[in-house]
Design a protein around this motif. Structure first.
Motif, short mmCIF file in Angstrom:
data_model
loop_
_atom_site.label_atom_id
_atom_site.label_comp_id
_atom_site.label_asym_id
_atom_site.label_seq_id
_atom_site.Cartn_x
_atom_site.Cartn_y
_atom_site.Cartn_z
N SER A 5 34.85 45.36 55.46
CA SER A 5 35.66 44.74 54.42
C SER A 5 34.82 44.12 53.31
N HIS A 6 33.68 43.52 53.65
CA HIS A 6 32.86 42.90 52.61
C HIS A 6 32.22 43.98 51.73
N ASN A 7 31.68 45.02 52.33
CA ASN A 7 31.07 46.07 51.53
C ASN A 7 32.10 46.79 50.68
N ASP A 8 33.29 46.99 51.21
CA ASP A 8 34.36 47.59 50.41
C ASP A 8 34.61 46.75 49.17
N GLY A 9 34.68 45.43 49.34
CA GLY A 9 34.90 44.53 48.21
C GLY A 9 33.78 44.61 47.19
N VAL A 10 32.54 44.69 47.65
CA VAL A 10 31.39 44.76 46.74
C VAL A 10 31.41 46.07 45.95
N ALA A 14 31.67 46.69 41.87
CA ALA A 14 30.85 47.59 41.05
C ALA A 14 31.75 48.44 40.16
N VAL A 15 32.81 49.00 40.72
CA VAL A 15 33.77 49.79 39.94
C VAL A 15 34.39 48.92 38.86
N GLY A 16 34.83 47.73 39.23
CA GLY A 16 35.49 46.83 38.28
C GLY A 16 34.58 46.43 37.13
N LEU A 17 33.32 46.11 37.44
CA LEU A 17 32.39 45.72 36.38
C LEU A 17 32.13 46.86 35.41
N VAL A 18 31.92 48.06 35.95
CA VAL A 18 31.66 49.21 35.08
C VAL A 18 32.87 49.46 34.18
N ASN A 19 34.06 49.46 34.76
CA ASN A 19 35.26 49.76 33.98
C ASN A 19 35.61 48.66 32.99
N ALA A 20 35.33 47.42 33.31
CA ALA A 20 35.69 46.31 32.42
C ALA A 20 34.66 46.04 31.34
N LEU A 21 33.39 46.38 31.59
CA LEU A 21 32.32 45.92 30.70
C LEU A 21 31.56 47.01 29.95
N THR A 22 31.81 48.27 30.26
CA THR A 22 31.07 49.32 29.56
C THR A 22 32.00 50.07 28.60
N PRO A 23 31.49 50.42 27.42
CA PRO A 23 32.32 51.15 26.46
C PRO A 23 32.47 52.61 26.84
N GLY A 24 33.45 53.24 26.25
CA GLY A 24 33.67 54.67 26.49
C GLY A 24 35.08 55.03 26.11
N ALA A 40 36.66 39.78 30.56
CA ALA A 40 36.45 41.12 31.10
C ALA A 40 35.59 41.07 32.36
N ALA A 41 34.54 40.26 32.35
CA ALA A 41 33.67 40.13 33.53
C ALA A 41 34.45 39.54 34.70
N THR A 42 35.28 38.55 34.41
CA THR A 42 36.11 37.95 35.46
C THR A 42 37.04 39.00 36.05
N GLU A 43 37.65 39.81 35.18
CA GLU A 43 38.53 40.89 35.64
C GLU A 43 37.76 41.87 36.53
N GLY A 44 36.54 42.22 36.13
CA GLY A 44 35.73 43.15 36.92
C GLY A 44 35.42 42.61 38.31
N LEU A 45 35.04 41.34 38.38
CA LEU A 45 34.74 40.73 39.68
C LEU A 45 35.98 40.61 40.54
N ARG A 46 37.10 40.34 39.91
CA ARG A 46 38.36 40.20 40.66
C ARG A 46 38.90 41.53 41.15
N ASN A 47 38.32 42.63 40.70
CA ASN A 47 38.71 43.93 41.23
C ASN A 47 38.42 44.01 42.73
N GLY A 48 37.36 43.34 43.16
CA GLY A 48 37.03 43.33 44.59
C GLY A 48 37.32 42.00 45.26
N THR A 131 23.22 47.14 46.84
CA THR A 131 23.22 47.32 48.30
C THR A 131 24.48 48.05 48.76
N GLY A 132 25.62 47.64 48.22
CA GLY A 132 26.88 48.30 48.59
C GLY A 132 26.86 49.77 48.24
#
Length: 189
Positions: A5-10, A14-24, A40-48, A131-132
């Motif tokens: 469960s912890h690694n899944d969250g981490v 990673a997915v949330g940070l990339v999607n919230a903070l990188t352009p494209g 946006a960073a808060t949203e990315g962290l809250r993804n997990g 690590t995740g």
């Protein structure tokens, strides 16, 4: 996924940070660097971790840099280049000096954390996300990391469906592709 469960969250962070903070491009539209980087960073962290505290301006900028480096991992796996993905993860592990530590907090049982010795938010998340992703890349599930295959969308994802067939970041993107294919078929009929 079910790595634990912890690694899944981490990995979801990673997915949330990339999607919230990188352009494209996202779901058929340009996606610039967000104007409100802390939100946006808060949203990315809250993804997990849905209850993660809000991120400040300085930490948000550093997390955006981490997100850019994490994007390389997802793009490499999506293109079938696991060697490049592994190399990027190894660089992040080295630079963050990730080290394992058992922690218990917020009423949770003991679980494994990976933090760097610097103790910064971005450094700790870089170490944890690297690590995740290393755990995922070192398993038979590495192909569950990806980039949306819908046109004009480069959101990253992790396939949690347990069957490893997901290729879109969301149902709306999948529906856009299906609708376009249907329209193309009906025009030729």
């Amino acid at each position: 996924m079910d790595f634990n469960s912890h690694n899944d969250g981490v990995v979801l962070v990673a997915v949330g940070l990339v999607n919230a903070l990188t352009p494209g491009e996202r779901r058929g539209r340009p996606f610039p660097v967000p104007a409100d980087l802390p939100a946006a960073a808060t949203e990315g962290l809250r993804n997990g971790y849905p209850n993660h505290r809000e991120v400040g301006e300085g930490d948000a900028g550093e997390l955006a840099e981490v997100a850019e480096r994490l994007r390389v991992v997802f793009e490499a796996v999506a293109s079938g280049d696991v060697d490049t993905a592994a190399g990027q993860v190894n660089r992040l592990l080295d630079e963050s000096r990730a080290r394992p530590r058992l922690d218990r907090h917020d009423g949770e049982p003991w679980h494994l954390h990976f933090h760097g010795p610097g103790g910064t938010m971005a450094g700790d998340w870089a170490a944890s996300c690297a690590t995740g992703l290393a755990i995922v890349l070192g398993s038979e599930f590495h192909d569950r990391l990806g980039v949306c295959t819908a046109p004009h969308c480069d959101r990253v994802y992790v396939d949690v469906s347990r069957n490893g067939t997901r290729r879109f970041c969301s149902t709306p993107c999948q529906n856009r592709v299906k609708t376009a294919a249907f329209r193309a078929r009906t025009k030729t009929a």
